[in-house]
Design an enzyme around this catalytic site. Sequence first.
Site, PDB file in Angstrom:
ATOM      1  N   GLY A  84       0.812  -1.403  -0.019  1.00  0.00           N
ATOM      2  CA  GLY A  84      -0.274  -0.215   0.035  1.00  0.00           C
ATOM      3  C   GLY A  84       0.804   1.242   0.088  1.00  0.00           C
ATOM      4  N   CYS A 126       1.171   1.435  13.049  1.00  0.00           N
ATOM      5  CA  CYS A 126      -0.227   1.692  13.129  1.00  0.00           C
ATOM      6  C   CYS A 126      -0.602   1.151  14.551  1.00  0.00           C
ATOM      7  CB  CYS A 126      -0.929   1.169  12.172  1.00  0.00           C
ATOM      8  SG  CYS A 126      -0.929  -0.644  12.063  1.00  0.00           S
TER       9      CYS A 126
END
Length: 331
Positions: A165, A282
Amino acid sequence: MTQLDHDIGRAIADVTRNGRHLSTVIDELFTAYRPDADTAADIRSRIVEAVRTMPEWLRQRIRAAYGDKATRILEALRSEAPVFIRVNTLKTTDRDALRALRDAGAEPTELEHCLVVARPFGLYRRQSFRDGWFEQQDISSQRVALSMDLAPGMRVVDACAGNGGKTLHMAALMGNRGRIIALDPYAEKLSTLRSRAARAGVSIVEPRAITSTKTVKRLAETADRVLVDVPCSGTGVLRRNPDIPWHLTDASIGELVSLQRDILRRSANCAKPGGLVVYASCSILPEEGPDQIRTFLDQSPFTLESEWASMPDNAPHSGDGFYCAVLRRNP
């Protein structure tokens, strides 16, 4: 209690006690009952809501880290996450992307660096998606590549590329000019990255499997930029993946912190003197973010240029929880 109620309870227990994946147990129920759309939505909602009640050990960690703010954070982590879209500027323009989304009934809203669309929206069924115009990517995740000060022609190492990504975002920011070495130990993830790169029109990415420590050592002092998007607890993305805590333990957080420290130490050496290393996680746990960076800086020839953290809240366009640090290797 109906048989369906009983099976929903069993599915919840399979996730919270036995560590099974949320998507798996929901798919099994859908296969067994073949529910209509309204019943399917109710089944999913009941299971997800129960699974969102995270383990007490994690609640305690968040309370210890954030004190009076913890209640608001825990509440936000139980909410639905917005759907953010990154426009692939290698394939289309913002104007054409907006038009395609509106034609599909997505009701897009323009933000500073991306779009947000209303639910529900079948992005992956759209021809424009198959043509590589869009990627679904959280706004905080997009901010990581934007923090790297990229330019066409650079040589970049993506040390934990995964499915790619952020790799693809970096390629777009570089105008598909330069080179990105995308590293990962899992061949299946690199295979997915190759497919996604082809769809996105990206040709500068070289996926490379990490087969030993030599894979990274051979790249010593070769990169203008290094992205170290470490494997982490995922506590910043619980809105999207509420079953994550049920696959973790209090002890496994310490194991992840040790792994992150080792990955950062090895990968940072790929940067040229004067080059940048961007560390991203994250996670909303300090030990996977600022604490990790303070330890690294005490032991390594790098300077902290900037850092930022994002936290989910109940605002309409709130991104996932992330920590990001921009480090420069001393000349």
